[in-house]
Motif scaffolding. Structure first.
Motif, PDB file in Angstrom:
ATOM      1  N   ASN A 189       0.842  -1.253  -0.093  1.00 22.01           N
ATOM      2  CA  ASN A 189       0.008   0.046  -0.118  1.00 22.01           C
ATOM      3  C   ASN A 189       0.855   1.207   0.039  1.00 22.01           C
ATOM      4  OD1 ASN A 189      -2.200  -1.493   0.035  1.00 22.01           O
ATOM      5  ND2 ASN A 189      -2.263  -1.666   2.337  1.00 22.01           N
ATOM      6  N   GLN A 190       2.016   1.168  -0.016  1.00 20.31           N
ATOM      7  CA  GLN A 190       2.929   2.394  -0.328  1.00 20.31           C
ATOM      8  C   GLN A 190       2.632   2.839  -1.569  1.00 20.31           C
ATOM      9  OE1 GLN A 190       7.030   1.537   0.609  1.00 20.31           O
ATOM     10  NE2 GLN A 190       6.684   1.783   2.850  1.00 20.31           N
ATOM     11  N   ILE A 191       2.797   4.272  -1.702  1.00 19.10           N
ATOM     12  CA  ILE A 191       2.762   4.804  -3.280  1.00 19.10           C
ATOM     13  C   ILE A 191       3.949   4.666  -4.171  1.00 19.10           C
ATOM     14  CG2 ILE A 191       2.692   7.036  -4.286  1.00 19.10           C
ATOM     15  CD1 ILE A 191       1.184   8.093  -1.858  1.00 19.10           C
ATOM     16  N   ALA A 192       5.048   4.498  -3.300  1.00 18.51           N
ATOM     17  CA  ALA A 192       6.327   4.266  -4.220  1.00 18.51           C
ATOM     18  C   ALA A 192       7.359   4.163  -3.007  1.00 18.51           C
ATOM     19  CB  ALA A 192       6.595   5.300  -4.941  1.00 18.51           C
ATOM     20  N   CYS A 193       8.519   3.398  -3.712  1.00 18.22           N
ATOM     21  CA  CYS A 193       9.948   3.351  -2.872  1.00 18.22           C
ATOM     22  C   CYS A 193      10.692   3.999  -3.906  1.00 18.22           C
ATOM     23  CB  CYS A 193      10.235   1.849  -2.822  1.00 18.22           C
ATOM     24  SG  CYS A 193      11.839   1.840  -2.226  1.00 18.22           S
ATOM     25  N   VAL A 194      11.423   5.262  -3.435  1.00 19.57           N
ATOM     26  CA  VAL A 194      12.215   5.793  -4.021  1.00 19.57           C
ATOM     27  C   VAL A 194      13.798   5.493  -3.950  1.00 19.57           C
ATOM     28  CG1 VAL A 194      13.431   8.230  -4.335  1.00 19.57           C
ATOM     29  CG2 VAL A 194      10.828   8.064  -3.955  1.00 19.57           C
ATOM     30  N   ILE A 195      14.371   5.014  -4.896  1.00 14.45           N
ATOM     31  CA  ILE A 195      15.752   4.429  -4.972  1.00 14.45           C
ATOM     32  C   ILE A 195      16.593   5.510  -5.724  1.00 14.45           C
ATOM     33  CG2 ILE A 195      14.941   2.149  -4.705  1.00 14.45           C
ATOM     34  CD1 ILE A 195      15.752   1.750  -7.653  1.00 14.45           C
ATOM     35  N   THR A 196      17.949   5.284  -5.477  1.00 15.73           N
ATOM     36  CA  THR A 196      18.791   5.841  -6.441  1.00 15.73           C
ATOM     37  C   THR A 196      19.931   5.127  -7.179  1.00 15.73           C
ATOM     38  OG1 THR A 196      20.705   6.039  -4.621  1.00 15.73           O
ATOM     39  CG2 THR A 196      18.974   7.534  -4.233  1.00 15.73           C
ATOM     40  N   GLN A 197      20.739   5.779  -7.951  1.00 12.75           N
ATOM     41  CA  GLN A 197      21.785   5.126  -8.493  1.00 12.75           C
ATOM     42  C   GLN A 197      22.825   4.481  -7.798  1.00 12.75           C
ATOM     43  OE1 GLN A 197      23.897   8.171 -10.484  1.00 12.75           O
ATOM     44  NE2 GLN A 197      25.153   8.675  -8.819  1.00 12.75           N
ATOM     45  N   GLU A 198      22.721   4.601  -6.283  1.00 13.86           N
ATOM     46  CA  GLU A 198      23.364   3.845  -5.418  1.00 13.86           C
ATOM     47  C   GLU A 198      22.577   2.837  -4.618  1.00 13.86           C
ATOM     48  OE1 GLU A 198      25.603   6.769  -3.292  1.00 13.86           O
ATOM     49  OE2 GLU A 198      26.543   7.646  -4.739  1.00 13.86           O
ATOM     50  N   SER A 199      21.487   2.768  -5.021  1.00 10.90           N
ATOM     51  CA  SER A 199      20.592   1.742  -4.073  1.00 10.90           C
ATOM     52  C   SER A 199      19.717   0.842  -5.269  1.00 10.90           C
ATOM     53  CB  SER A 199      19.752   2.261  -3.148  1.00 10.90           C
ATOM     54  OG  SER A 199      18.768   3.162  -3.736  1.00 10.90           O
ATOM     55  N   LYS A 200      20.351   0.296  -6.147  1.00 10.40           N
ATOM     56  CA  LYS A 200      19.554  -0.485  -6.940  1.00 10.40           C
ATOM     57  C   LYS A 200      19.812  -1.949  -6.914  1.00 10.40           C
ATOM     58  CE  LYS A 200      20.884   1.661 -11.042  1.00 10.40           C
ATOM     59  NZ  LYS A 200      20.719   2.142 -12.346  1.00 10.40           N
ATOM     60  N   GLN A 201      20.087  -2.527  -5.694  1.00  6.59           N
ATOM     61  CA  GLN A 201      20.269  -3.921  -5.583  1.00  6.59           C
ATOM     62  C   GLN A 201      18.896  -4.706  -5.994  1.00  6.59           C
ATOM     63  OE1 GLN A 201      21.777  -1.683  -3.960  1.00  6.59           O
ATOM     64  NE2 GLN A 201      23.791  -2.389  -4.317  1.00  6.59           N
ATOM     65  N   LEU A 202      19.406  -5.933  -6.413  1.00  6.64           N
ATOM     66  CA  LEU A 202      18.166  -6.947  -6.923  1.00  6.64           C
ATOM     67  C   LEU A 202      17.292  -7.138  -5.498  1.00  6.64           C
ATOM     68  CD1 LEU A 202      17.092  -8.946  -8.815  1.00  6.64           C
ATOM     69  CD2 LEU A 202      18.544 -10.532  -7.919  1.00  6.64           C
ATOM     70  N   SER A 203      17.681  -7.362  -4.595  1.00  5.62           N
ATOM     71  CA  SER A 203      16.739  -7.742  -3.359  1.00  5.62           C
ATOM     72  C   SER A 203      15.757  -6.249  -3.163  1.00  5.62           C
ATOM     73  CB  SER A 203      17.778  -7.841  -2.074  1.00  5.62           C
ATOM     74  OG  SER A 203      18.640  -6.882  -1.657  1.00  5.62           O
ATOM     75  N   ILE A 204      16.025  -5.268  -3.275  1.00  5.65           N
ATOM     76  CA  ILE A 204      15.266  -4.107  -3.176  1.00  5.65           C
ATOM     77  C   ILE A 204      14.110  -4.236  -4.247  1.00  5.65           C
ATOM     78  CG2 ILE A 204      15.124  -1.682  -3.493  1.00  5.65           C
ATOM     79  CD1 ILE A 204      17.821  -1.381  -2.064  1.00  5.65           C
ATOM     80  N   LYS A 205      14.475  -4.725  -5.289  1.00  9.66           N
ATOM     81  CA  LYS A 205      13.678  -4.569  -6.535  1.00  9.66           C
ATOM     82  C   LYS A 205      12.625  -6.087  -6.351  1.00  9.66           C
ATOM     83  CE  LYS A 205      16.871  -2.762  -9.960  1.00  9.66           C
ATOM     84  NZ  LYS A 205      17.511  -3.222 -11.454  1.00  9.66           N
ATOM     85  N   GLU A 206      13.098  -6.990  -5.666  1.00  9.96           N
ATOM     86  CA  GLU A 206      12.387  -8.016  -5.563  1.00  9.96           C
ATOM     87  C   GLU A 206      11.510  -8.028  -4.251  1.00  9.96           C
ATOM     88  OE1 GLU A 206      15.620 -11.811  -6.568  1.00  9.96           O
ATOM     89  OE2 GLU A 206      15.455 -11.151  -4.526  1.00  9.96           O
ATOM     90  N   GLN A 207      11.973  -7.370  -3.452  1.00  3.16           N
ATOM     91  CA  GLN A 207      10.790  -6.702  -2.120  1.00  3.16           C
ATOM     92  C   GLN A 207       9.534  -5.889  -2.731  1.00  3.16           C
ATOM     93  OE1 GLN A 207       9.982  -7.648   0.653  1.00  3.16           O
ATOM     94  NE2 GLN A 207       8.940  -6.127   1.372  1.00  3.16           N
ATOM     95  N   ALA A 208       9.960  -5.000  -3.474  1.00  2.87           N
ATOM     96  CA  ALA A 208       9.255  -4.004  -4.371  1.00  2.87           C
ATOM     97  C   ALA A 208       8.009  -4.939  -4.777  1.00  2.87           C
ATOM     98  CB  ALA A 208       9.937  -2.941  -4.778  1.00  2.87           C
TER      99      ALA A 208
END
Length: 406
Positions: A189-208
């Motif tokens: 239910n979050q609107i978005a997760c903001v990431i940066t060029q320094e936080s593009k790890q696969l595990s972040i994408k998988e959780q999102a």
């Protein structure tokens, strides 16, 4: 900088006593209490910020922009430099000692001695924020994300500023493991997760993907900033994600260029004309960024440094090898985590640095100021070092906060 108020000695002593409980990662105890007393949800938008570096810069930018747009802001951040009241800010001002203690009374009565130091301060913060009734809440994660106390709150936007090595004993020894812990702030239910060029790890994408939250990569700003540029960019992207609920005009967004945060690129000019740069750089990534900047803009004659012994000190000091300056290592009063001066000086000398130990922060400054070659001094290594050296400096006559960290 608006000076924070001190709480009573009685409260300070009681809260400090919770440090002995150590660090406990996990939400169970605090979440039960927070849910029981309706502290996990707010009627206004909530933004939660995690990341190895840049959290403070991101939070401060969000706070400044929303305040300039006329919104009532509530912020929690950590650690503090001078006083516990710095950890909670309303409309860019530290909470008053009276309001802090009023929330502490409630927190202690409902916690029943079940919480650690950080858990108690989180509970206290949430109580105070509920009472303030803000238009936007901005929460800074203390350690990691998934099991951090701040993660008991249901947030609307999450931000992960960057992923790098720090606190490996708690978060894991690979960037993916660290990223996985920080990705724990991404919820349904979050609107978005903001990431940066320094936080593009696969595990972040998988959780999102697992919770169907869209990832928004923040474009790096084209303008220079006083604070961490990547973190400032993330703040701007998060504000755009929330425009439908909290409209911010362009002229308010533009103040990101001039937002400042005490202890990050802060230069104090002393009565004798020396300039002292204070920087809370406490891991290899932030130290590398700091070294890059000062090589061009500052070139210190002296560096005053100490750090926690569980930090990667070798990689913290490595970026400074090209500098020809003297290092002074002061003994800092702390809880036993700070490095012993003799062993740290030995390490610095082994790495080719000209280093000397002193018994007190005041002695470090006296030695520097007595030198005829001390026009520029850099102080870094973490919050405890900056705090002790600022206390030692005592009387500040002229202050500028004009350095850009990018």
């Amino acid at each position: 900088m608006i000076l924070p108020e001190s709480i009573s000695n009685e409260w300070q002593s009681w809260i400090d006593g919770l440090v002995s409980k150590g660090i406990r990662l996990g939400l169970d105890k605090l979440e039960d209490i927070a849910q029981k007393y309706h502290l996990t949800q707010f009627t206004c938008p909530v933004i939660i910020v995690a990341g190895t570096n840049g959290k403070g810069s991101c939070v401060r930018t969000l706070e400044a922009i929303y305040a300039s747009a006329g919104y009532k802001t509530a912020v929690t951040s950590s650690p503090h430099i001078f006083e516990l009241t710095e950890r909670i800010r309303f409309n860019e001002k530290p909470i008053t000692a009276a309001a802090f203690e009023a929330a502490a009374v409630i927190a202690r009565s409902i916690a029943e001695d079940a919480l650690t130091y950080f858990e108690f301060l989180t509970l206290l913060s949430l109580i105070a924020i509920k009472d303030y009734d803000p238009d936007v809440v901005i929460l800074e994660v203390g350690l990691g994300g998934r099991q951090d106390a701040m993660n008991v709150v249901q947030s609307d936007v999450s931000i992960i500023t960057n992923i790098d090595y720090d606190h490996q004993s708690f978060l894991g020894h690979t960037l993916e493991a660290i990223a996985s812990e920080k990705a724990g702030i991404i919820h349904e239910n979050q609107i978005a997760c903001v990431i940066t060029q320094e936080s593009k790890q696969l595990s972040i994408k998988e959780q999102a993907n697992a919770v169907s939250v869209p990832l928004v990569e923040a474009p790096i700003t084209s303008f220079e900033t006083h604070l961490n540029k990547v973190a400032v960019s993330a703040a701007l992207a998060a504000i755009k994600c929330l425009q439908a609920r909290l409209s911010v005009p362009d002229h308010c967004m533009a103040i990101a260029k001039s937002v400042q945060l005490f202890g990050r690129g802060t230069i104090i000019e002393t009565e004798n004309g020396s300039k002292v740069w204070f920087e809370i750089a406490h891991n290899p990534a932030s130290c590398s960024s700091l070294a890059h900047k000062i090589c061009y803009d500052f070139r210190p004659d002296y560096i005053i440094f100490n750090a926690y012994k569980d930090k990667d000190i070798l990689n913290m000091i490595a970026p400074f090898k090209s500098l020809r300056c003297r290092w002074i290592v002061p003994k800092c009063p702390e809880d036993g985590r700070i490095s012993e001066t003799a062993s740290l000086v030995c390490l610095l000398k082994e790495e080719g640095f000209d280093a000397t130990a002193v018994d007190r922060p005041e002695e470090a400054l006296k030695r520097v100021f007595s030198s005829t070659h001390a026009s520029s001094i850099l102080v870094f290594g973490g919050f405890v070092v900056v705090t002790e050296l600022l206390k030692a400096l005592n009387c500040i006559t002229k202050r500028t906060e004009s350095c850009t960290i990018s």
